[in-house]
Motif scaffolding. Structure first.
Motif, short mmCIF file in Angstrom:
data_model
loop_
_atom_site.label_atom_id
_atom_site.label_comp_id
_atom_site.label_asym_id
_atom_site.label_seq_id
_atom_site.Cartn_x
_atom_site.Cartn_y
_atom_site.Cartn_z
N ALA A 1 9.42 10.74 47.01
CA ALA A 1 8.98 9.97 45.24
C ALA A 1 8.14 10.56 44.48
CB ALA A 1 8.56 7.95 45.87
N SER A 2 7.59 11.51 44.23
CA SER A 2 6.42 12.17 43.57
C SER A 2 7.08 12.13 42.16
CB SER A 2 5.65 12.66 44.23
OG SER A 2 6.40 14.29 44.98
N PRO A 3 6.52 12.47 41.19
CA PRO A 3 7.60 12.55 39.81
C PRO A 3 8.19 14.64 40.23
CG PRO A 3 5.68 11.47 39.27
CD PRO A 3 4.98 11.69 40.82
N LEU A 4 7.13 15.00 40.36
CA LEU A 4 7.78 16.51 40.28
C LEU A 4 8.44 16.69 41.57
CD1 LEU A 4 6.69 19.41 39.71
CD2 LEU A 4 5.04 19.57 41.68
N VAL A 5 8.61 16.23 42.61
CA VAL A 5 9.68 16.38 43.41
C VAL A 5 11.33 16.20 42.62
CG1 VAL A 5 11.18 15.91 45.59
CG2 VAL A 5 8.50 16.98 45.51
N ARG A 6 10.77 14.89 42.25
CA ARG A 6 12.01 13.41 41.89
C ARG A 6 12.50 15.14 40.48
NH1 ARG A 6 10.90 8.18 40.61
NH2 ARG A 6 12.10 7.94 39.32
N ALA A 7 11.80 15.26 39.82
CA ALA A 7 12.16 15.99 38.78
C ALA A 7 12.89 17.04 38.99
CB ALA A 7 10.87 15.81 37.69
N ALA A 8 12.73 17.61 40.33
CA ALA A 8 12.97 19.11 40.76
C ALA A 8 14.98 18.97 41.56
CB ALA A 8 12.65 19.65 41.66
N GLN A 9 14.34 17.26 41.86
CA GLN A 9 16.17 17.54 42.38
C GLN A 9 16.61 16.62 41.36
OE1 GLN A 9 15.13 14.44 45.13
NE2 GLN A 9 15.13 15.50 46.44
N GLU A 10 16.28 16.33 39.85
CA GLU A 10 17.18 16.14 38.46
C GLU A 10 17.70 17.21 38.18
OE1 GLU A 10 15.53 12.04 37.55
OE2 GLU A 10 15.59 13.85 36.02
N ALA A 11 16.83 18.68 38.22
CA ALA A 11 17.17 19.56 37.83
C ALA A 11 18.09 20.60 38.79
CB ALA A 11 15.97 20.17 37.26
N PHE A 12 17.90 20.63 40.39
CA PHE A 12 19.12 21.23 40.96
C PHE A 12 19.46 19.93 41.87
CE2 PHE A 12 15.42 24.08 39.39
CZ PHE A 12 16.12 24.66 39.56
N PRO A 13 20.79 20.13 41.99
CA PRO A 13 21.37 18.00 42.74
C PRO A 13 21.18 19.11 44.29
CG PRO A 13 22.38 18.17 40.18
CD PRO A 13 21.49 19.28 40.53
N ASP A 14 21.34 20.27 44.06
CA ASP A 14 21.40 20.50 46.11
C ASP A 14 20.39 20.80 46.31
OD1 ASP A 14 24.74 22.54 44.62
OD2 ASP A 14 24.34 20.52 45.48
N ALA A 15 19.27 20.83 45.59
CA ALA A 15 18.34 20.96 46.38
C ALA A 15 17.32 19.76 47.44
CB ALA A 15 16.97 21.35 45.26
N GLU A 16 17.31 20.35 48.93
CA GLU A 16 16.78 19.67 50.09
C GLU A 16 15.63 20.41 49.94
OE1 GLU A 16 21.04 19.36 52.04
OE2 GLU A 16 19.56 20.88 52.69
N LEU A 17 14.26 18.97 50.48
CA LEU A 17 13.85 19.34 51.05
C LEU A 17 13.26 20.00 52.26
CD1 LEU A 17 10.08 18.77 50.77
CD2 LEU A 17 10.47 16.35 51.30
N GLU A 18 13.06 21.09 52.57
CA GLU A 18 12.89 22.04 53.82
C GLU A 18 11.51 21.68 54.93
OE1 GLU A 18 16.83 23.52 52.99
OE2 GLU A 18 14.78 23.87 54.60
N ASP A 19 10.79 21.08 54.33
CA ASP A 19 9.10 21.53 55.16
C ASP A 19 8.33 19.96 54.32
OD1 ASP A 19 6.84 23.93 56.31
OD2 ASP A 19 8.00 21.88 57.38
N TRP A 20 7.53 19.64 55.08
CA TRP A 20 6.84 18.26 55.26
C TRP A 20 6.12 18.19 56.51
CZ3 TRP A 20 11.52 17.94 56.28
CH2 TRP A 20 11.59 16.75 57.03
N PRO A 21 4.88 17.63 56.24
CA PRO A 21 3.60 17.80 57.44
C PRO A 21 4.40 16.48 58.34
CG PRO A 21 2.45 17.95 54.78
CD PRO A 21 3.79 17.81 54.40
N GLY A 22 4.45 17.61 59.65
CA GLY A 22 5.00 16.20 60.31
C GLY A 22 6.31 16.68 60.85
N LYS A 23 6.84 17.75 60.07
CA LYS A 23 8.56 17.77 60.49
C LYS A 23 9.00 18.27 61.84
CE LYS A 23 12.17 20.41 59.38
NZ LYS A 23 12.97 21.45 58.16
#
Length: 575
Positions: A549-571
């Motif tokens: 939900a962060s603005p930076l990640v949302r902007a990255a997903q809009e620029a790269f629709p196929d991008a996925e979040l690969e790693d995050w704390p607690g994954k």
């Protein structure tokens, strides 16, 4: 009297011999008026026990020996009949019956008198009937237990040179051949190896290890298998149907298990059970069979085992005493417990269940197999096995059985040797070890107050257990324990999710080793908190959603629709 005159003229009494005349006339009258012996009441046919009445008369009736029947059938069809056969196996599996069936198969001439050797003897021709009745002159049965000398073998060797009187083959059936003397075996060797073409030898034994190898090498050997319990139970059901006796399937299963693979033993037990049932018409019940054989109740055995695993000594001892007061031998109870532990272990390994078992017994063993670990099962087996041997030799069997159960209950709370070794290396307390005696000092000195090592939270306790080497226990708690209350030294977990009794016992011992305090671990009906792993998953998912939900990640997903979040704390906790 006209009919008597010729007889009187033929041999009249002397003159003046009135007594002789009367005797003579009496004898003549008796002959003349002879009406035969008075009719006698018909004698009832003598009762034959079931083991004799239902002796197999054809190979199709020989249960549990399909491999041997197939081999014999192929040999007869191809005219490859050996000159000597050796049947071995435990008592009552059909060794002597098989020998008689082979004799019938080799000498059968068919209903028309033109038949040859066959795996399916007709049973109606004279050789078949004579062999079945044990009166055929060319089929000689000899019990080696009472005819085991060299003179008996010499009679066989001398008689074997003469052709059969009326049969195709002269057949010698030697039962319990292992009881023959060494000299008798040596005298039989040459004839056994090269007998005349018209002679066949059929040997039977329950102890094949006592038969010389020189004899074994001259015979075609058949190892008759123990008959499976399910086949025995089915056979006993057919016998009961023919006898007009009702029997519970559970009762027949008990008889089949008590027979231990022997059809003859099982039929003898069934005969006794029919007599035990009496004339009331109630049939054969499992309760009656269990009481007749002095077997322990399966349900009571499960209750005793449950109490042992839960370290509930009063319930376990009370169950054992009730079985003893009911007439069950303590050794039988110990054996039933051993069978239960063995069955649970096999279920845990994944073997196929015993078809003769009841559904209740099968479900109980599968449930235990899912909850108990292999170390616990192996330890329990060794303890019960030692207890069984002690009860068998004890002067006071019931007391020995009680002590064996108490030992098993006490040992179930002890850690395994590997854990003890780790505690010794770490310098922790050892369960069951006496505290060291304080050293004598000239003057008492104040000891510094030690810091309480008890973790403040339940997750902290689980982490401490993991760090102390209790990896499996910590994993089970992290994934399956729902906390209700953690107030050291008391721990309450939710019982809504099943927790094995050995897990609670292991947890109690482990926490005492970590903290030096005696803990009380119980279960409650309350639902409890989510498990530690569930709580970690919830936090990890919340972190993931916040990142997305962060603005930076949302902007990255809009620029790269196929991008996925690969790693995050607690994954790692939900991956």
């Amino acid at each position: 009297m006209t009919g008597l005159k010729p007889l009187l003229r033929h041999n009249p009494p002397t003159i003046g011999d009135s007594r002789g005349a009367r005797a003579y006339i009496g004898s003549v009258m008796a002959d003349f008026l002879d009406l035969g012996e008075p009719s006698q009441p018909a004698r009832p046919e003598a009762y034959r026990v079931l083991a004799r009445k239902y002796r197999p008369q054809t190979f199709a009736q020989l249960i549990g020996q399909d491999a041997m029947v197939r081999t014999l059938g192929n040999a007869i069809k191809r005219d490859r009949i050996a000159h000597a056969f050796l049947m071995t196996g435990v008592r009552g599996v059909g060794k002597t019956s098989t020998a008689r069936l082979i004799a019938k198969a080799l000498n059968c001439i068919g209903p028309d008198g033109q038949g040859g050797p066959t795996i399916g003897p007709c049973g109606v021709c004279e050789p078949c009937r004579a062999i079945a009745e044990g009166r055929h002159i060319d089929v000689i049965e000899m019990d080696a237990a009472s005819h085991n000398g060299i003179d008996d073998v010499r009679e066989i060797t001398e008689a074997s040179r003469y052709a059969a009187v009326s049969a195709r083959y002269k057949i010698y059936i030697v039962d319990e051949v292992h009881m023959m003397s060494k000299a008798a075996f040596n005298a039989l060797l040459k004839t056994l190896e090269e007998p005349p073409a018209h002679v066949k030898f059929l040997l039977a034994t329950t102890e094949v290890n006592k038969v010389p190898i020189t004899v074994l090498s001259r015979c075609q050997r058949f190892d008759l298998r123990r008959i499976p319990a399910d086949l025995l139970a089915q056979h006993f059901a057919e016998v009961c149907d023919k006898e007009g006796v009702e029997a519970e399937p559970a009762a027949l299963a008990l008889v089949a298990r008590a027979a231990e693979g022997s059809a003859r033993d099982g039929l003898s037990i069934l005969d006794q059970a029919i007599a035990h049932a009496g004339l009331e018409g109630g049939g054969i019940t499992a309760v009656a069979v269990r009481a007749m054989l002095g077997l322990s109740d399966r349900g009571a055995v499960r209750q005793i085992l449950t109490a042992v695993l839960a370290s509930d000594a009063p319930v376990a001892l009370d169950g054992l005493r009730r079985q003893y007061d009911g007439g069950t031998d303590p050794q039988s109870v110990m054996r039933a417990l051993l069978e239960a532990v063995h069955g649970i272990t096999l279920a845990k390994v994944g073997t196929a269940p015993d078809p003769a078992q009841s559904e209740e017994e099968r479900a109980a063993r599968e449930d235990w197999a899912a909850r108990l670990s292999f170390p616990v099962l192996h330890r329990l087996w060794q303890l019960l096995l030692k207890g069984h041997d002690e009860v068998a030799r004890a002067v006071l069997p019931i007391e020995a059985a009680e002590m064996a159960l108490l030992r098993a209950i006490h040992a179930s709370t002890l850690p395994d040797p590997g854990e003890l070794a780790r505690r010794i290396q770490a310098g922790g307390p050892i369960p069951g070890a006496a505290a060291p005696a304080p050293a004598t000092a000239p003057a008492p000195q104040a000891e510094p107050v030690a810091e309480d090592p008890t973790p403040a939270t339940f997750p902290g306790m689980v982490d401490a257990l993991d760090n102390a080497g209790h990896l499996a226990l910590a994993a089970r708690l992290r994934h399956g324990a729902r906390l209700v209350r953690y107030t050291p030294p008391e721990l309450v977990l939710s019982g809504s999710r099943p927790i094995a009794a050995d897990t609670l016992t292991e947890l109690t011992v482990a926490m005492k080793g970590l903290t030096g305090r005696v803990w009380k671990v119980t279960l409650s009906d309350e639902p409890g908190d989510p498990t530690i792993r569930q709580a970690e998953d919830t936090v990890a998912e919340a972190t993931r959603q916040a990142i997305l939900a962060s603005p930076l990640v949302r902007a990255a997903q809009e620029a790269f629709p196929d991008a996925e979040l690969e790693d995050w704390p607690g994954k790692r906790s939900i991956a």
